[in-house]
Motif scaffolding. Sequence first.
Motif: not given
Length: 651
Positions: A191-202, A116-132
């Motif tokens: 084959m994917h469009e994920v440019e960056m995986l931004y992981v945040l922990f407490s 439970g230490h993971v606070q959020a995972i942010q997917f940043v896609f190529k060309g724009g757009g994110t998923y939280s």
Amino acid sequence: MSPFSRQPWKISTFLYLLLFVAVVVPIGFISAVLLQAYKQDLLQQTTERTQQTVRAIAYTAEQEIAKAVTFAAAVGMDQEVLGRATTIHRASDDSRQQVTSELLKTLDKYGLSMAGHVQAIQFVFKGGGTYSYLKDLKIPEASLRNASWYRKTRDDPDRVHFLGMQSDVLYGLTDNRSIAAAISPSLLQGMHEVEMLYVLFSRDAFESLLRQNPYSRSSPMAIVGRDGSMIASSSMTDGAKRPRELTARMFAGREGTYVDRPDRTGTLYAYASIGSSDWRVVYEIPYREVTANYEKIFRFAMGATVLIILLFLIIAFYFAHRITKPIQLLVIKMSRVVQGNLNAKIEAAGSREMVTIGQTFNHMMDQIKRLIREREEEEQAKHKAEFAALQAQINPHFLINTLNAIRLMALISKADNIHGMTHALIRLLSSSFNRGGSLTSIADEIENLCQYIYIMETRFGSKFEVRWDVEEETKRLYVLKLLLQPILENCIVHGLAGRNDGGIIHIAAQAEDRALAIAISDNGSGMTAEQIGAFERQSQTGAFSGMGIHNVHQRIQLHYGASYGLRIEPLAEGTAFRLRVPVLAHGDEAEQSAGHEHGAMAASPAPSASSVSPSGPPRQSFDAHPAARSAVSAAFQAPVKKDHADIKNDH
């Protein structure tokens, strides 16, 4: 004595100073050295234990970072996660719901490993757009893409970059700070469009880690960044940034300790780096807590030291007082003796030595008083002897006047023998009685002997001869009056009593080493050993025997001491009487009685030409009637017998 001259110390002052220098100073110095050594050892042990604790925390924190990096790498390398995230990004709103549900299930499985230490995972896609995942980002997408770490991570794909602490990046959190990691998946992962995986922990994992170690509210343990910001703290408070100087010192090396002020207001800092990150585990311990045990030991040790010193000083001062008190009492008693109090006594007490000193002092005072008493008794005996000698003179004026009358009657009657004998007796008595003082010169004493010899020759006839051997320089010396006449009388009356003719009396005088030796000897019947022994015993007991030879010996010793006196020696024919008296060249009776042997005074003149010459007196004889001779002899001897009896009664 000059007021600036140095006075000697009292023995009590010396002992007290010696005790202070030899006991108090060494004990205090040793206690201070031991306490300082203990303090240094305590600080060293505390520092080492603190450093070990910080090092262990740093290692555990590194494991937590490794877990976060592993988690980010696992998610970032998972083709299924990347594919479903890409599908969600491409799908329309109607079809996205099912794919999202499947992605959440997969991510939840990964989240179980992080407790439970993971606070959020942010997917940043190529060309724009994110998923939280879990929480949404606060920061705009453009700001995220423009961050320096974003570009650096994107340029280094398939490698997890640990970003450290990120502030105010998520919605819905009471704690606006998070621990972040990022990874840029490459196309090799599918084959994917994920440019960056931004992981945040407490920060819970790090704070829990810090709270599991010994700490207190006043001794916090923290994880700080290079800029001095606090990543996590055991005190449940974020706190302010560390001072620049402290931060620079902590980041100068991988681990170490530092004390800002070594006093009760200072702080001991122990730090260690966490793996390859820019974080440091810092342990802050107030200096008063580090030295708390030392201060307890210090107070106890100082109290015990002071107590021991006081106890020792009390005992030492007691014994020093026991030692010095008898000495001070002895000084006081001696001062009283100097002032004339001879009855001063010391009560013998204390150590054996002091008891011996006290007894010796008391014995010394008894001896002094005894000697003074004996001296007084000797003086009294001397005065009594002198008084007895004067008493033996009866009334010299009456006696001389009577003899003058007899001499005139003999002259008128033309009794030349009686006239001559009376005239000689008058001169003898006048010389002995009419001159002041108890001393007379040898010359005067010889003149008196010549007068006495004339009388005795008149009495006994020319049955003896007198030979003189008197050194010329001795005639000016002084002796006691009537000193030689009793000895000469003894030689004539007793020594030559059995001889009708051929009697010889030898009189000699010479100066020896600071003493005058006078010898009178005869060639008569001599003395037996019993008679000489009786004389010696009588001399030792101090008994007098009239004006005889014992009187001569006793008078000499009373005036001049036991080293002088009369000694009797038996000869082959007769007896020798040897006198030893001090050499006295002065006739002052007071000085001579005190024992002085100096000064100068002209000696009395030698006997006149009409007197018997000491170098060879003419032999005189006359045929007097026996009755007349007996009368003259009785007139001369009667006072002597009376004096003999009086002296015995006095003693």
